[in-house]
Design a protein around this motif. Structure first.
Motif, mmCIF file in Angstrom:
data_model
loop_
_atom_site.group_PDB
_atom_site.id
_atom_site.type_symbol
_atom_site.label_atom_id
_atom_site.label_comp_id
_atom_site.label_asym_id
_atom_site.label_seq_id
_atom_site.Cartn_x
_atom_site.Cartn_y
_atom_site.Cartn_z
ATOM 1 N N HIS A 57 0.826 -1.222 0.000
ATOM 2 C CA HIS A 57 0.000 0.000 0.000
ATOM 3 C C HIS A 57 0.849 1.256 0.000
ATOM 4 C CE1 HIS A 57 -4.091 -1.760 0.970
ATOM 5 N NE2 HIS A 57 -3.264 -2.742 0.702
ATOM 6 N N CYS A 58 1.811 1.360 0.959
ATOM 7 C CA CYS A 58 2.566 2.617 1.083
ATOM 8 C C CYS A 58 4.033 2.450 0.692
ATOM 9 C CB CYS A 58 2.463 3.172 2.503
ATOM 10 S SG CYS A 58 3.372 2.187 3.706
ATOM 11 N N GLY A 59 4.483 1.215 0.434
ATOM 12 C CA GLY A 59 5.864 0.997 -0.011
ATOM 13 C C GLY A 59 6.875 0.905 1.121
ATOM 14 N N ALA A 60 6.427 0.987 2.387
ATOM 15 C CA ALA A 60 7.375 0.900 3.515
ATOM 16 C C ALA A 60 8.100 -0.446 3.484
ATOM 17 C CB ALA A 60 6.623 1.053 4.829
ATOM 18 N N GLU A 61 9.365 -0.435 3.890
ATOM 19 C CA GLU A 61 10.152 -1.674 3.896
ATOM 20 C C GLU A 61 10.491 -2.069 5.321
ATOM 21 O OE1 GLU A 61 13.366 -2.143 1.145
ATOM 22 O OE2 GLU A 61 11.762 -2.516 -0.316
ATOM 23 N N ARG A 62 10.597 -3.350 5.556
ATOM 24 C CA ARG A 62 10.994 -3.885 6.870
ATOM 25 C C ARG A 62 12.037 -4.967 6.666
ATOM 26 N NH1 ARG A 62 7.665 -5.006 11.063
ATOM 27 N NH2 ARG A 62 6.468 -3.231 11.760
ATOM 28 N N GLU A 63 12.995 -5.061 7.610
ATOM 29 C CA GLU A 63 13.964 -6.158 7.526
ATOM 30 C C GLU A 63 13.256 -7.485 7.780
ATOM 31 O OE1 GLU A 63 17.610 -5.867 9.681
ATOM 32 O OE2 GLU A 63 17.811 -3.770 9.072
ATOM 33 N N MET A 64 13.711 -8.516 7.092
ATOM 34 C CA MET A 64 12.983 -9.782 7.123
ATOM 35 C C MET A 64 13.056 -10.494 8.477
ATOM 36 S SD MET A 64 11.028 -11.854 5.625
ATOM 37 C CE MET A 64 10.972 -11.576 3.888
ATOM 38 N N LEU A 65 14.269 -10.587 9.071
ATOM 39 C CA LEU A 65 14.366 -11.441 10.267
ATOM 40 C C LEU A 65 13.489 -10.937 11.426
ATOM 41 C CD1 LEU A 65 18.059 -12.732 10.116
ATOM 42 C CD2 LEU A 65 15.973 -14.085 9.892
ATOM 43 N N PRO A 66 13.480 -9.607 11.749
ATOM 44 C CA PRO A 66 12.563 -9.149 12.801
ATOM 45 C C PRO A 66 11.089 -9.395 12.446
ATOM 46 C CG PRO A 66 14.145 -7.416 12.226
ATOM 47 C CD PRO A 66 14.354 -8.530 11.258
ATOM 48 N N LEU A 67 10.792 -9.309 11.147
ATOM 49 C CA LEU A 67 9.410 -9.562 10.723
ATOM 50 C C LEU A 67 9.033 -11.027 10.966
ATOM 51 C CD1 LEU A 67 7.394 -7.601 9.111
ATOM 52 C CD2 LEU A 67 7.805 -9.152 7.230
ATOM 53 N N LEU A 68 9.994 -11.925 10.699
ATOM 54 C CA LEU A 68 9.734 -13.351 10.927
ATOM 55 C C LEU A 68 9.566 -13.635 12.417
ATOM 56 C CD1 LEU A 68 12.203 -15.007 8.349
ATOM 57 C CD2 LEU A 68 9.734 -14.648 8.099
ATOM 58 N N ASP A 69 10.341 -12.910 13.258
ATOM 59 C CA ASP A 69 10.176 -13.071 14.717
ATOM 60 C C ASP A 69 8.758 -12.665 15.129
ATOM 61 O OD1 ASP A 69 12.776 -13.910 14.971
ATOM 62 O OD2 ASP A 69 13.564 -11.951 15.573
ATOM 63 N N GLN A 70 8.294 -11.582 14.520
ATOM 64 C CA GLN A 70 6.940 -11.092 14.806
ATOM 65 C C GLN A 70 5.897 -12.161 14.448
ATOM 66 O OE1 GLN A 70 6.364 -7.206 12.993
ATOM 67 N NE2 GLN A 70 4.152 -7.507 12.927
ATOM 68 N N VAL A 71 6.075 -12.762 13.277
ATOM 69 C CA VAL A 71 5.147 -13.814 12.833
ATOM 70 C C VAL A 71 5.197 -14.986 13.803
ATOM 71 C CG1 VAL A 71 4.721 -15.533 11.016
ATOM 72 C CG2 VAL A 71 5.256 -13.157 10.386
ATOM 73 N N ALA A 72 6.434 -15.391 14.184
ATOM 74 C CA ALA A 72 6.587 -16.551 15.064
ATOM 75 C C ALA A 72 5.972 -16.299 16.441
ATOM 76 C CB ALA A 72 8.075 -16.897 15.206
ATOM 77 N N SER A 73 5.945 -15.003 16.863
ATOM 78 C CA SER A 73 5.362 -14.707 18.185
ATOM 79 C C SER A 73 3.842 -14.630 18.129
ATOM 80 C CB SER A 73 5.945 -13.395 18.717
ATOM 81 O OG SER A 73 5.367 -12.314 17.989
ATOM 82 N N GLY A 74 3.268 -14.783 16.933
ATOM 83 C CA GLY A 74 1.809 -14.807 16.811
ATOM 84 C C GLY A 74 1.217 -13.516 16.295
ATOM 85 N N ASP A 75 2.057 -12.481 16.129
ATOM 86 C CA ASP A 75 1.586 -11.197 15.580
ATOM 87 C C ASP A 75 1.529 -11.360 14.053
ATOM 88 O OD1 ASP A 75 0.988 -8.628 14.983
ATOM 89 O OD2 ASP A 75 2.746 -7.724 15.947
ATOM 90 N N ASN A 76 0.473 -11.973 13.587
ATOM 91 C CA ASN A 76 0.413 -12.470 12.215
ATOM 92 C C ASN A 76 -1.005 -12.303 11.655
ATOM 93 O OD1 ASN A 76 1.139 -13.870 9.876
ATOM 94 N ND2 ASN A 76 0.753 -15.875 10.774
ATOM 95 N N PRO A 77 -1.177 -11.781 10.424
ATOM 96 C CA PRO A 77 -0.153 -11.416 9.469
ATOM 97 C C PRO A 77 0.552 -10.115 9.873
ATOM 98 C CG PRO A 77 -2.297 -10.815 8.597
ATOM 99 C CD PRO A 77 -2.549 -11.563 9.867
ATOM 100 N N PRO A 78 1.821 -9.966 9.475
ATOM 101 C CA PRO A 78 2.556 -8.763 9.863
ATOM 102 C C PRO A 78 2.032 -7.540 9.110
ATOM 103 C CG PRO A 78 3.893 -10.142 8.406
ATOM 104 C CD PRO A 78 2.615 -10.888 8.634
ATOM 105 N N ARG A 79 1.631 -6.516 9.877
ATOM 106 C CA ARG A 79 1.023 -5.324 9.253
ATOM 107 C C ARG A 79 1.931 -4.111 9.359
ATOM 108 N NH1 ARG A 79 -4.235 -5.636 7.727
ATOM 109 N NH2 ARG A 79 -5.366 -7.451 8.495
ATOM 110 N N CYS A 80 1.805 -3.267 8.376
ATOM 111 C CA CYS A 80 2.502 -1.976 8.337
ATOM 112 C C CYS A 80 1.693 -0.974 9.168
ATOM 113 C CB CYS A 80 2.534 -1.561 6.867
ATOM 114 S SG CYS A 80 3.235 0.037 6.538
#
Ligand code: NAD
Length: 241
Positions: A129-152
């Motif tokens: 939607h807005c083009g913001a970028e996030r590093e992958m590994l912290p995003l995967l940690d977020q997913v693994a902790s249950g904060d899923n799907p990862p949102r901007c």
């Protein structure tokens, strides 16, 4: 079977060598490829179903939950001696650049400078939607902790910066075909050459060499064909080239 000496001769005679790599160059780093019998990801699931644009839009939480361990392994593995040997060949001026189907960034981490990633990479994810970028590994940690799907922050759902099945092809493909048309040797390493349109690069080149454990779609048109492990063959090649 052709020899490493024959390959070294081709390489030293060539003025413009391009390398095309696939998942097989990274299996020695512990990352499974798609098609190797028994160990390939295909024996556990259908990557065309999981890693698809439709799977992401249908159920983003499920897409991220199922891809998280695969992406984590690819994003946190280390280069192997095959990646390092290719970086050395570039430094010696024997290789112009690498076109890779891999999304694991291991060529760059081994020191290769000229790398064209035709299927994208797993270093980051972006918000459509807005083009913001996030590093992958912290995003995967977020997913693994249950904060899923990862949102901007804008509410959009992040997607990995890789080419998913069903995506349009990135501009990098045009450049890869331009490079392949003008090079005088294309060295394919660790690819079954079954995935289109990358597989069409091989017959485009004026001369072809292949290093692969299994059969490929283009074995018959290769000037040199070596069945062996990429890390071992490329490392030995350094002694001759
Ligand atoms: P593929 O699975 O279709 O073919 C891999 C080939 O490599 C096989 O023919 C196998 O015999 C060979 N191989 C396996 N280990 C090897 C080794 N140590 N040395 C030499 N050869 C070896 O892979 P592909 O052709 O790259 O196509 C699959 C798609 O999957 C690509 O689009 C790629 O983006 C993606 N993928 C990427 C990764 C990664 O980034 N590491 C991993 C899996 C799949």
């Amino acid at each position: 079977m052709d020899s490493i000496e024959q390959l070294a001769r081709l390489l030293t005679e060539s003025k413009d060598t391009l390398v095309l790599t696939g998942a097989g160059v990274s299996t020695e780093s512990g990352i499974p490829d798609f098609r190797s019998p028994g160990t390939g990801l295909w024996s556990q699931m259908d990557p065309m179903e999981l890693l698809s644009r439709s799977a992401l839009s249908r159920n983003p939480a499920e897409f991220w939950r199922r891809s998280e361990p695969i992406f984590r392994q690819m994003a946190s593995s280390q280069p192997n001696k095959g990646h390092y040997a290719l970086a050395q060949l570039e430094k010696r001026g024997l290789v112009r650049g690498i076109v890779t189907q891999n999304i694991d960034s291991l060529h760059q981490r081994a020191g290769s400078n000229c790398v064209l990633e035709v299927h994208g990479h797993l270093r980051t994810a972006s918000c459509p939607h807005c083009g913001a970028e996030r590093e992958m590994l912290p995003l995967l940690d977020q997913v693994a902790s249950g904060d899923n799907p990862p949102r901007c922050n804008c509410g959009g759902i992040f997607r990995p910066n890789v080419v998913l099945y069903g995506d349009t092809l990135p501009d990098a493909f045009q450049r890869a075909f331009q490079w392949a048309r003008v090079c005088d040797l294309l060295l394919v390493v660790g690819s079954s050459l079954e995935v289109a349109p990358v597989c069409w690069l091989a017959p485009t080149a004026s001369r072809l060499a292949i290093i692969n454990l299994g059969e490929t779609q283009c074995d018959e048109i290769a000037s040199v064909l070596i069945r062996g492990k990429a890390g071992e063959v490329l490392n030995s090649l350094l002694e001759f080239a």
